[in-house]
Design a protein around this motif. Structure first.
Motif, PDB file in Angstrom:
ATOM      1  N   PHE A 132       0.811  -1.048   0.019  1.00 36.36           N
ATOM      2  CA  PHE A 132      -0.162   0.265  -0.176  1.00 36.36           C
ATOM      3  C   PHE A 132       1.091   1.091  -0.087  1.00 36.36           C
ATOM      4  CE2 PHE A 132       0.429  -1.554   4.396  1.00 36.36           C
ATOM      5  CZ  PHE A 132       0.989  -0.518   4.809  1.00 36.36           C
ATOM      6  N   ASP A 133       0.293   2.316  -0.251  1.00 32.77           N
ATOM      7  CA  ASP A 133       1.071   3.715  -0.354  1.00 32.77           C
ATOM      8  C   ASP A 133       0.771   4.329   1.192  1.00 32.77           C
ATOM      9  OD1 ASP A 133       1.795   3.720  -2.844  1.00 32.77           O
ATOM     10  OD2 ASP A 133      -0.319   4.309  -3.606  1.00 32.77           O
ATOM     11  N   ALA A 134       1.841   4.954   1.494  1.00 35.27           N
ATOM     12  CA  ALA A 134       1.738   5.626   3.017  1.00 35.27           C
ATOM     13  C   ALA A 134       2.945   6.723   2.889  1.00 35.27           C
ATOM     14  CB  ALA A 134       2.151   4.573   3.923  1.00 35.27           C
ATOM     15  N   GLU A 135       2.188   8.030   3.111  1.00 35.36           N
ATOM     16  CA  GLU A 135       3.108   8.991   2.954  1.00 35.36           C
ATOM     17  C   GLU A 135       3.542   9.767   4.742  1.00 35.36           C
ATOM     18  OE1 GLU A 135       1.476  12.199   0.606  1.00 35.36           O
ATOM     19  OE2 GLU A 135       1.612  11.033  -1.325  1.00 35.36           O
ATOM     20  N   ASP A 136       2.653   9.073   5.494  1.00 31.58           N
ATOM     21  CA  ASP A 136       2.718   9.415   6.952  1.00 31.58           C
ATOM     22  C   ASP A 136       2.652   8.248   7.763  1.00 31.58           C
ATOM     23  OD1 ASP A 136       0.202   9.429   7.803  1.00 31.58           O
ATOM     24  OD2 ASP A 136      -0.222  11.247   6.474  1.00 31.58           O
ATOM     25  N   ASP A 137       3.163   8.442   8.995  1.00 32.40           N
ATOM     26  CA  ASP A 137       3.115   7.199   9.955  1.00 32.40           C
ATOM     27  C   ASP A 137       1.668   6.882  10.369  1.00 32.40           C
ATOM     28  OD1 ASP A 137       2.839   8.484  13.234  1.00 32.40           O
ATOM     29  OD2 ASP A 137       3.090   9.797  11.514  1.00 32.40           O
ATOM     30  N   GLU A 138       0.721   8.059  10.190  1.00 32.27           N
ATOM     31  CA  GLU A 138      -0.509   7.396  10.646  1.00 32.27           C
ATOM     32  C   GLU A 138      -1.113   6.511   9.343  1.00 32.27           C
ATOM     33  OE1 GLU A 138      -2.527   7.800  13.120  1.00 32.27           O
ATOM     34  OE2 GLU A 138      -0.943   8.735  14.058  1.00 32.27           O
ATOM     35  N   VAL A 139      -1.073   6.685   8.175  1.00 33.51           N
ATOM     36  CA  VAL A 139      -1.527   5.646   7.107  1.00 33.51           C
ATOM     37  C   VAL A 139      -0.823   4.435   7.190  1.00 33.51           C
ATOM     38  CG1 VAL A 139      -1.458   5.583   4.557  1.00 33.51           C
ATOM     39  CG2 VAL A 139      -1.830   7.681   5.485  1.00 33.51           C
ATOM     40  N   LEU A 140       0.450   4.433   7.600  1.00 34.49           N
ATOM     41  CA  LEU A 140       1.138   3.232   7.738  1.00 34.49           C
ATOM     42  C   LEU A 140       0.544   2.475   9.081  1.00 34.49           C
ATOM     43  CD1 LEU A 140       4.074   1.438   7.230  1.00 34.49           C
ATOM     44  CD2 LEU A 140       4.693   3.011   9.111  1.00 34.49           C
ATOM     45  N   TYR A 141       0.396   3.248  10.104  1.00 34.06           N
ATOM     46  CA  TYR A 141      -0.288   2.490  11.038  1.00 34.06           C
ATOM     47  C   TYR A 141      -1.533   1.907  10.851  1.00 34.06           C
ATOM     48  CZ  TYR A 141      -2.489   1.694  15.637  1.00 34.06           C
ATOM     49  OH  TYR A 141      -3.250   1.216  16.878  1.00 34.06           O
ATOM     50  N   GLN A 142      -2.621   2.631  10.203  1.00 40.75           N
ATOM     51  CA  GLN A 142      -4.146   2.134   9.907  1.00 40.75           C
ATOM     52  C   GLN A 142      -3.861   1.097   8.846  1.00 40.75           C
ATOM     53  OE1 GLN A 142      -5.583   5.825   8.313  1.00 40.75           O
ATOM     54  NE2 GLN A 142      -5.651   6.832  10.126  1.00 40.75           N
ATOM     55  N   GLN A 143      -3.290   0.986   8.059  1.00 37.43           N
ATOM     56  CA  GLN A 143      -2.902   0.248   6.775  1.00 37.43           C
ATOM     57  C   GLN A 143      -2.512  -1.271   7.341  1.00 37.43           C
ATOM     58  OE1 GLN A 143      -4.202  -0.068   3.646  1.00 37.43           O
ATOM     59  NE2 GLN A 143      -5.017   2.022   3.958  1.00 37.43           N
ATOM     60  N   ALA A 144      -1.507  -0.961   8.177  1.00 38.07           N
ATOM     61  CA  ALA A 144      -0.796  -2.302   8.803  1.00 38.07           C
ATOM     62  C   ALA A 144      -1.891  -3.000   9.924  1.00 38.07           C
ATOM     63  CB  ALA A 144       0.413  -1.961   9.607  1.00 38.07           C
ATOM     64  N   SER A 145      -2.781  -2.006  10.524  1.00 37.08           N
ATOM     65  CA  SER A 145      -3.734  -2.338  11.382  1.00 37.08           C
ATOM     66  C   SER A 145      -4.828  -3.448  11.089  1.00 37.08           C
ATOM     67  CB  SER A 145      -4.403  -1.269  11.973  1.00 37.08           C
ATOM     68  OG  SER A 145      -3.579  -0.677  12.847  1.00 37.08           O
ATOM     69  N   ILE A 146      -5.099  -3.279   9.669  1.00 39.88           N
ATOM     70  CA  ILE A 146      -6.227  -4.224   9.039  1.00 39.88           C
ATOM     71  C   ILE A 146      -5.699  -5.377   8.464  1.00 39.88           C
ATOM     72  CG2 ILE A 146      -7.636  -1.866   8.614  1.00 39.88           C
ATOM     73  CD1 ILE A 146      -6.665  -2.228   5.667  1.00 39.88           C
ATOM     74  N   ILE A 147      -4.512  -5.693   8.586  1.00 36.97           N
ATOM     75  CA  ILE A 147      -3.998  -7.031   8.196  1.00 36.97           C
ATOM     76  C   ILE A 147      -4.574  -8.131   9.222  1.00 36.97           C
ATOM     77  CG2 ILE A 147      -1.893  -8.263   7.834  1.00 36.97           C
ATOM     78  CD1 ILE A 147      -0.641  -5.937   6.629  1.00 36.97           C
ATOM     79  N   ASP A 148      -4.819  -9.337   8.799  1.00 31.57           N
ATOM     80  CA  ASP A 148      -5.241 -10.313   9.661  1.00 31.57           C
ATOM     81  C   ASP A 148      -3.924 -10.858  10.268  1.00 31.57           C
ATOM     82  OD1 ASP A 148      -6.199 -12.313  11.178  1.00 31.57           O
ATOM     83  OD2 ASP A 148      -7.253 -13.352   9.584  1.00 31.57           O
ATOM     84  N   TRP A 149      -3.470 -10.394  11.377  1.00 36.14           N
ATOM     85  CA  TRP A 149      -1.900 -10.921  11.806  1.00 36.14           C
ATOM     86  C   TRP A 149      -2.188 -12.390  12.477  1.00 36.14           C
ATOM     87  CZ3 TRP A 149       2.258  -8.958  10.015  1.00 36.14           C
ATOM     88  CH2 TRP A 149       2.098  -7.642   9.620  1.00 36.14           C
ATOM     89  N   SER A 150      -3.318 -12.419  12.842  1.00 31.94           N
ATOM     90  CA  SER A 150      -3.351 -14.008  13.359  1.00 31.94           C
ATOM     91  C   SER A 150      -3.041 -15.095  12.265  1.00 31.94           C
ATOM     92  CB  SER A 150      -4.747 -14.235  13.917  1.00 31.94           C
ATOM     93  OG  SER A 150      -5.877 -14.057  12.881  1.00 31.94           O
ATOM     94  N   GLN A 151      -3.094 -14.893  11.021  1.00 28.04           N
ATOM     95  CA  GLN A 151      -2.654 -15.838  10.164  1.00 28.04           C
ATOM     96  C   GLN A 151      -1.041 -15.977  10.292  1.00 28.04           C
ATOM     97  OE1 GLN A 151      -4.011 -15.386   6.044  1.00 28.04           O
ATOM     98  NE2 GLN A 151      -6.050 -14.591   6.742  1.00 28.04           N
ATOM     99  N   HIS A 152      -0.343 -15.070  10.834  1.00 27.17           N
ATOM    100  CA  HIS A 152       1.009 -15.074  10.702  1.00 27.17           C
ATOM    101  C   HIS A 152       1.689 -15.260  12.065  1.00 27.17           C
ATOM    102  CE1 HIS A 152       0.512 -13.903   6.535  1.00 27.17           C
ATOM    103  NE2 HIS A 152      -0.364 -12.716   7.032  1.00 27.17           N
ATOM    104  N   ILE A 153       1.027 -14.807  13.025  1.00 26.53           N
ATOM    105  CA  ILE A 153       1.630 -14.524  14.455  1.00 26.53           C
ATOM    106  C   ILE A 153       0.844 -15.108  15.572  1.00 26.53           C
ATOM    107  CG2 ILE A 153       2.793 -13.093  16.264  1.00 26.53           C
ATOM    108  CD1 ILE A 153       3.254 -11.033  14.118  1.00 26.53           C
ATOM    109  N   ASN A 154       1.279 -16.196  16.342  1.00 31.34           N
ATOM    110  CA  ASN A 154       0.792 -16.697  17.399  1.00 31.34           C
ATOM    111  C   ASN A 154       0.975 -15.535  18.522  1.00 31.34           C
ATOM    112  OD1 ASN A 154       0.259 -17.869  19.844  1.00 31.34           O
ATOM    113  ND2 ASN A 154       0.915 -19.953  18.923  1.00 31.34           N
ATOM    114  N   PRO A 155      -0.152 -15.131  19.148  1.00 32.77           N
ATOM    115  CA  PRO A 155      -0.046 -14.129  20.133  1.00 32.77           C
ATOM    116  C   PRO A 155       0.914 -14.457  21.559  1.00 32.77           C
ATOM    117  CG  PRO A 155      -2.325 -14.797  20.081  1.00 32.77           C
ATOM    118  CD  PRO A 155      -1.549 -15.568  18.943  1.00 32.77           C
ATOM    119  N   LYS A 156       1.009 -15.940  21.401  1.00 32.07           N
ATOM    120  CA  LYS A 156       1.689 -16.148  22.663  1.00 32.07           C
ATOM    121  C   LYS A 156       3.320 -16.489  22.335  1.00 32.07           C
ATOM    122  CE  LYS A 156      -1.961 -19.253  24.513  1.00 32.07           C
ATOM    123  NZ  LYS A 156      -2.504 -20.665  24.729  1.00 32.07           N
TER     124      LYS A 156
END
Length: 722
Positions: free
Chosen positions: A64-88
């Motif tokens: 995705f495109d991101a010109e500032d840290d807020e866009v970077l944070y928002q776009q990274a937040s909507i990724i389904d991280w449970s597919q990649h990282i075990n919270p434990k």
């Protein structure tokens, strides 16, 4: 079919493409320091096990495109991280940024980390912890021109870490780079013979054995970023690993190789032997203690492959020693390994030329941040370059010169004839004979009695490095020819463009042997003797343009006290002491130069009882001297243009700081005392105008010598206390 990206060192992309194709991947496309490809999951597990060249393997998950840290944070937040990282489990975010508004990589990593943690917190799950040492999952964020690519780093850390290295020694070459260079060298070879005469920690030898015996580079790894990833398939990995183990056993049983190495450093040999044992290859690799000059003691097969990475350094004195080492290596190859193929790493074209062998093929690549070349040779008589011995005088040198070099020759000869009467009258034996008179030959040539010292000025970026090197070689040949001296008595200092850690200048605090060593020679000037070193330092120990300045100080010194600030090797103080100075105080920040100064005093049989040598920051020492009420009849002040030494509390700039410096020195002058001030900043503007206490007179014409008529290096003033 999933898409992946494998990274590699710059210059190795072609090889990585071939390797990935051979491993069965599809749609392989080359990029800058990376290669994209497609394959199924078993295929990428094969890549992680068998790739000898890749640095890392990434699985892209979002773009995705991101010109500032807020866009970077928002776009990274909507990724389904449970597919990649075990919270434990643990994770880590690594970042890169190129030509983007978001440029601070640590801040980028922090924002992506926040997005991942907040994702799990919002889902009311346990938040995963960050682990900087060995995280279960590594997320990679790469931003180029504000385009963000988030990936899972399936390697976790560099794939060059095979798992067999216990001791690396000094700056070992990375394993994947070693494997690439071995491939470029034509290994595995039909002869099955591989030799590294400067093996260090044994990387070439071990990688060569693994390649020849079909041992997977990933077989010894205990850690991969793949293992902690949520989608990791243990069953597939075990199948890939079992297959690799079977191929290893088959290779070991065949074992038709002869791999051996040597190194002059016993510790390096022990480290290499340990690494080979950890890799289970000590039965196939033989390593012995031997220097390059001892290679002739051993017997060798009629043909084989030699691969070597000679040591090199960013320091000037060591640069000259390394160049000599390359020359010695070339002589050994020509004398004892005829019929072999040889591949030699070189970070500098001058090193490669020193080998004296015509290269069959040259490959460019980066060793870390340093651009290098791999020179491939066929060691046959037809490829050996016959050079004039450095210890011989080339009497017919003009017959081998280009038209431009003949112009240089004529210019130097005319300058020598023009200076002949002046030099004889003044009794001068150390002088400047050429100073970039012709734009094509941008260097200064100084004569130090029976030796020549050449300083190359920094070439413009528009000049090809190969052309600049050829011109420098012509300067050396012409200068040695005109003065009819051996090339071994010509000392050249190159100011090359910076490559990684390679620097333009030598170290100032480099320990050196006593003044009787081969690197130090005595020269005479106005009845005084001085030690000069033409090889180890950018400056020789005697500034020739200050010859008349030294004479001026001597004329004023009889019966007076002298303060010599930024004294360097204290040649001015030697003049003053031998002219009857009552005492001298010599201040400099460098222990090396103060020791050198003392040796100059001893050489002129000057007793030390009335002369002090003080190691101190001159600016700090001045303040203390003023507080102590010290006074001097004569002060010599020749400061550097700029200094930001770690020993200084703040940087020094001659243009900005000269007024304060002169005023401080003025407060140390006795009534009627004089300050001789000089500097070599070409754009310097004197802002101290004198006052009712001090008179100011520029005396540059009085300190200017005829051999520096074209380009006077300094300006000087006499400041007298009324």
């Amino acid at each position: 079919m999933p898409q992946f990206i494998a990274t590699c060192a710059k210059g190795l992309e072609y090889l990585l493409v071939d390797e990935l194709v051979a491993l069965g991947t599809n749609n392989v496309k080359e990029g800058l320091s990376q290669v994209s490809f497609e394959c199924d999951w078993q295929g990428v597990y094969q890549v992680l096990m068998w790739s000898r060249l890749a640095s890392r393997v990434f699985y892209p998950i979002a773009s995705f495109d991101a010109e500032d840290d807020e866009v970077l944070y928002q776009q990274a937040s909507i990724i389904d991280w449970s597919q990649h990282i075990n919270p434990k489990k643990t994770f880590l975010v690594n970042s890169q940024s190129f030509r983007s508004r978001l440029s601070h990589t640590q801040f980028i990593s922090q924002r992506v980390k926040d997005a991942i943690v907040d994702y799990f917190r919002d889902a009311e799950e346990q938040r995963p912890c960050v682990d900087f040492e060995e995280p279960d999952v590594v997320v990679h964020c790469r931003i180029r021109r504000d385009k963000v690519n988030l990936s899972i780093d399936l390697a976790g850390n560099g794939l060059h870490r095979r798992g067999y290295r216990a001791e690396g020694g000094g700056a070992p070459i990375k394993e994947n780079l070693a494997a690439a260079l071995l491939t470029r060298a034509g290994w595995p070879h039909a002869s099955g013979v591989l030799f590294d005469p400067m093996c260090g920690s044994g990387t070439f030898l071990i990688e060569g054995a693994m390649m020849a015996l079909d041992i997977a580079p990933g077989l010894y790894r205990e850690y991969l970023g793949l293992f902690g990833w949520q989608q990791f398939n243990q069953k597939i990995w075990e199948q890939v690993k079992q297959e690799a183990e079977q191929r290893k056993q088959q290779g070991l049983q065949k074992g038709e190789i002869d791999i051996f190495g040597s190194d002059i450093n016993p510790k390096s040999v022990r480290n290499a032997q340990t690494n080979a044992a950890i890799a289970g290859l000590d039965d196939f690799i033989k390593i012995r203690i031997a220097g390059i000059d001892q290679i002739a003691q051993f017997e060798y097969p009629d043909n084989g492959v030699l691969v070597v990475n000679p040591p090199y350094s960013e320091r000037l004195g060591e640069y000259n020693q390394v160049k000599k080492l390359y020359h010695e290596l070339g002589e050994v190859l020509k004398s004892h390994l005829k019929g072999w193929d040889a591949s030699v790493l070189s970070p500098d074209k001058d090193f490669g030329h020193a080998l004296g062998i015509r290269a069959k093929k040259i490959y460019k690549f980066n060793n870390g941040s340093i651009p290098c070349e791999l020179l491939n040779f066929e060691l046959t008589e037809s490829n050996f370059i016959q050079r004039v011995s450095d210890d011989s005088v080339e009497t017919d040198f003009k017959s081998k010169l280009s038209e431009q070099a003949l112009q240089l020759c004529n210019r130097i000869e005319k300058k020598r004839d023009k200076l002949k009467r002046f030099l004889k009258k003044e009794g001068i034996t150390c002088y400047r004979i050429y100073d970039a008179d012709l734009p094509e030959y941008n260097a200064a040539i100084d004569v130090y009695e029976e030796r020549l010292h050449i300083q190359e000025y920094r070439a413009p970026k528009s000049i090809d490095e190969t052309i600049a090197l050829r011109r420098l070689k012509e300067i050396e040949r012409v200068a040695a020819g005109v003065f009819q001296i051996p090339r071994s008595q010509v000392f050249t200092k190159q100011r090359r463009r910076q490559k990684g850690d390679w620097q333009y200048t030598s170290q100032n605090e480099k320990p050196h042997s006593n003044a009787d060593s081969d690197n130090f020679k005595q020269v005479n000037e106005s009845g005084r003797k001085f030690w000069v070193n033409l090889s180890d330092y950018l400056d020789t120990g005697l500034f020739l343009d200050h010859r008349k300045t030294r004479q001026l100080v001597a004329q004023k010194s009889a019966g007076k006290t002298l303060l010599n600030l930024f004294c360097y090797t204290a040649s001015v103080s030697v003049y003053a002491a031998t002219a009857g100075a009552k005492s001298t105080v010599n201040v400099d920040m460098s222990r090396t130069y103060l020791d050198w100064a003392k040796r100059n005093f001893s050489l002129n049989k000057i007793k030390f009882d009335r002369h002090e040598f003080i190691r101190s920051n001159c600016m700090d020492w001045l303040k203390e001297a003023i507080e102590d009420g010290l006074k001097f009849d004569l002060i010599f002040l020749d400061p550097p243009t700029f200094s930001n030494s770690k020993k200084m509390s703040s940087h020094f700039d001659i243009q900005t700081d000269h007024c304060e410096l002169i005023e401080q020195c003025g407060s140390l002058l006795s009534e009627g005392g004089e300050l001789v001030f000089s500097n070599n900043f070409q754009k310097f503007e004197m802002e101290f105008e004198g006052n009712e206490q001090f008179s100011l007179t520029e005396i540059t014409t009085k300190t200017h010598s005829q051999d520096f008529a074209r380009n006077n290096l300094h300006r000087s003033w006499l400041i007298a206390k009324k």
